[in-house]
Design an enzyme around this catalytic site. Sequence first.
Site, mmCIF file in Angstrom:
data_model
loop_
_atom_site.group_PDB
_atom_site.id
_atom_site.type_symbol
_atom_site.label_atom_id
_atom_site.label_comp_id
_atom_site.label_asym_id
_atom_site.label_seq_id
_atom_site.Cartn_x
_atom_site.Cartn_y
_atom_site.Cartn_z
ATOM 1 N N ASP A 1 -8.816 -7.053 -3.723
ATOM 2 C CA ASP A 1 -8.369 -5.850 -3.009
ATOM 3 C C ASP A 1 -9.520 -4.844 -2.916
ATOM 4 O O ASP A 1 -10.094 -4.458 -3.935
ATOM 5 C CB ASP A 1 -7.179 -5.234 -3.748
ATOM 6 C CG ASP A 1 -6.426 -4.221 -2.901
ATOM 7 O OD1 ASP A 1 -7.080 -3.302 -2.355
ATOM 8 O OD2 ASP A 1 -5.197 -4.334 -2.791
ATOM 9 N N SER B 1 0.839 -1.192 0.000
ATOM 10 C CA SER B 1 0.000 0.000 0.000
ATOM 11 C C SER B 1 0.879 1.249 0.000
ATOM 12 O O SER B 1 1.697 1.410 -0.903
ATOM 13 C CB SER B 1 -0.956 -0.064 1.205
ATOM 14 O OG SER B 1 -2.035 0.804 1.024
ATOM 15 N N HIS C 1 -6.825 -6.359 0.457
ATOM 16 C CA HIS C 1 -5.670 -5.469 0.539
ATOM 17 C C HIS C 1 -4.721 -5.980 1.624
ATOM 18 O O HIS C 1 -5.127 -6.135 2.778
ATOM 19 C CB HIS C 1 -6.181 -4.072 0.902
ATOM 20 C CG HIS C 1 -5.194 -2.972 0.635
ATOM 21 N ND1 HIS C 1 -4.591 -2.780 -0.579
ATOM 22 C CD2 HIS C 1 -4.727 -1.980 1.439
ATOM 23 C CE1 HIS C 1 -3.794 -1.724 -0.513
ATOM 24 N NE2 HIS C 1 -3.854 -1.224 0.694
ATOM 25 N N ASP D 1 -15.737 -22.448 -5.159
ATOM 26 C CA ASP D 1 -15.142 -22.326 -3.822
ATOM 27 C C ASP D 1 -15.235 -20.904 -3.293
ATOM 28 O O ASP D 1 -14.589 -20.558 -2.311
ATOM 29 C CB ASP D 1 -13.667 -22.765 -3.873
ATOM 30 C CG ASP D 1 -12.867 -21.964 -4.899
ATOM 31 O OD1 ASP D 1 -13.473 -21.125 -5.603
ATOM 32 O OD2 ASP D 1 -11.647 -22.171 -4.993
#
Length: 539
Positions: free
Chosen positions: A407, A188, A448, A265
């Site tokens: 994310d 990040s 994230h 899944d």
Amino acid sequence: MKSLLLLALASTTAPLARAWGAERCASFTLKESGVAPVSAFSAQFYDAGDFVNVTNPFSSINTTSLPAFCRIQVAIVSNQTAGSVVNTEVWLPEAWTGRFLTVGNGGYAGGATVEDLGYVGVAQGFAGVSTDTGHVSTAGGANWTLGDVNAITDWSWRAIRLSVLIGKETVEQYYNQKITKSYYLGCSTGGRQGLIEVQRFPTDFDGVLIGSPSNWMTHLQPWGLHVGNLVQPVNSSRWIPAETWAGLIHNEVLRQCDGLDGVNDGILNDPTACHFDPSPITCAGGTLPDPTNPICLSADQADAVTKVLSDYYAEDGSFVFNGYYPGGEVGYPTGYVANVSNVYAIDYERYFVMNDSMWNATSLNVDVIRLGDELDVGRTNAIDPDIRPFVNAPHNGKILHYVGLADQLISPGNSKLYHQNVAGFMAQHGRLDVDDFYRLFTVPGMQHWYGGFGANAFGASRQASLGMTPLSHSPENDIVQALVAWVEHGRAPTQLIAASWVNNSDANGLAFTRPICKFPLQVKYKGGNPNVASSFFCG
Ligand SMILES: *[C@@H]1O[C@H](CO)[C@@H](O)[C@H](O)[C@H]1NC(C)=O
Ligand SMILES: *[C@@H]1O[C@H](CO)[C@@H](O)[C@H](O)[C@H]1NC(C)=O
Ligand SMILES: *[C@@H]1O[C@H](CO)[C@@H](O)[C@H](O)[C@H]1NC(C)=O
Ligand SMILES: *[C@@H]1O[C@H](CO)[C@@H](O)[C@H](O)[C@H]1NC(C)=O
Ligand SMILES: *[C@@H]1O[C@H](CO)[C@@H](O)[C@H](O)[C@H]1NC(C)=O
Ligand SMILES: *[C@@H]1O[C@H](CO)[C@@H](O)[C@H](O)[C@H]1NC(C)=O
Ligand SMILES: *[C@@H]1O[C@H](CO)[C@@H](O)[C@H](O)[C@H]1NC(C)=O
Ligand SMILES: *[C@@H]1O[C@H](CO)[C@@H](O)[C@H](O)[C@H]1NC(C)=O
Ligand SMILES: *[C@@H]1O[C@H](CO)[C@@H](O)[C@H](O)[C@H]1NC(C)=O
């Protein structure tokens, strides 16, 4: 006889080693070399198994599992006129491998990443460095800047840069030995800081590990406001509550797309293959959904979903940023499609670009985005595809990059875009195969940094400290060690085997293992037990 001798040696050398570390740590002082003045310095020794309890507003560590190390805190003056200071931690393990590791930050913090200094650095024999970036705050919010470009500059890149230089001096003076190789780890904001190092200070590191970087701040943050504006205000005809994202919408995404990769899944191995169509869950004949029991979307909500999952072009047709990927809907309301403007986005525009604490997202337009690009306050962008000084001879640096395909803060498309831009630029300048120096790994289902539903435990930033430990520290399971193997032995990683722990905590036991593939390859199902990695391949 032999074992008796070894026992005798062990019992005499162990206390001596402890004494060396404790004494060295207590008596160590840093000889300054003129990089920047140091205004405070302290050192504290922790023996193996000692209680390590360090907390700041961004990061904390609380464990008795670490080997012996010396914790040094150094305050570096970043600008004498402004009186600004960055507070940096240098953690020096007794069992040093000769390697150096800098750990980046997150959001707008405000605190050294002590958890990775411990769980990644000290635990694996790296001498580690991390900084508070020049101010004390949590990750969420930038009102600490009050329009102060000097403080923004520290946060953006200068605190890391000075910490790397002074950190290296500290390490070499402490051990009285040269560092053998230098590494970087960050996600990040940390990914952004790492790419700045690669682009502007190319000899600082031999290998960098970059997670979902916020490296295009001047576009990421307007996009964040844009996707918020698509659903706000709360209770308007386009407002989508978190439960509707996680229930109605996510379930329909899975119904349409989960099976495309061969396994149902809950994880989309290739979200870009999913062309989500909200019409099957859009209320018939313009009926409005029942807000207490939404079984369909209004036309405005359906339109908002489509736009949230699409790339963002400004009103003049220029590309701004990639959209969210289908499959991560559970997380998006905790990211930018929330009930109010996301704090990362609004504070960027308020305190970096407009310098107006009352500015709000209803005023977002292409001129605001252009102004952000022109100013690039604090030089936060790290989008230069020319990384020749880092990757070409004689430096031969290596980049490993990872991103979760679910994310919820930075579209995974942003990671692919930078990788693609570098590949294109470098190919035009003689490096035809980007795989020789820069590899991107995409992680299905991961959010994230960590978390989500996928196999999200592979040794990257904050994973082990939050209970998502890698299966082992071998290069096959631990991406930091994969980088080391690439830099030091030329063994470039082709795939990793990651773990998913039950409810994302290793205390609950293993849920499944999966490969993580090098982009553009995808995780593909061979057949067999979907809980074991060997039932999948990268293809
Ligand atoms: C650990 O640190 C925290 C925060 O500094 C403090 O509140 C707590 O008392 C410490 N715990 C112990 C057992 O020392
Ligand atoms: C440290 O961890 C222990 C056990 O994991 C927990 O009980 C304790 O509250 C934690 N202390 C701090 C200061 O975080
Ligand atoms: C140092 O701080 C002063 C006062 O805030 C500022 O004018 C100057 O531009 C800063 N210098 C650098 C190199 O950041
Ligand atoms: C900044 O924001 C924090 C958190 O919302 C708040 O507590 C603080 O008072 C604010 N500071 C300033 C200077 O506005
Ligand atoms: C932003 O505004 C504050 C207060 O209004 C002012 O002190 C500061 O100089 C301004 N910063 C810039 C970069 O214009
Ligand atoms: C939105 O509607 C809900 C349900 O009617 C209500 O409880 C809530 O207060 C409203 N929120 C706003 C911000 O108007
Ligand atoms: C937005 O959501 C947060 C967290 O769920 C809640 O605390 C807050 O009251 C909400 N604000 C509005 C305007 O609905
Ligand atoms: C946003 O700013 C505009 C223009 O200054 C103003 O009309 C509007 O009320 C503001 N909205 C919010 C939610 O503060
Ligand atoms: C995992 O989370 C689910 C849903 O919250 C819960 O039902 C289950 O008991 C949890 N399992 C463990 C081992 O914590």
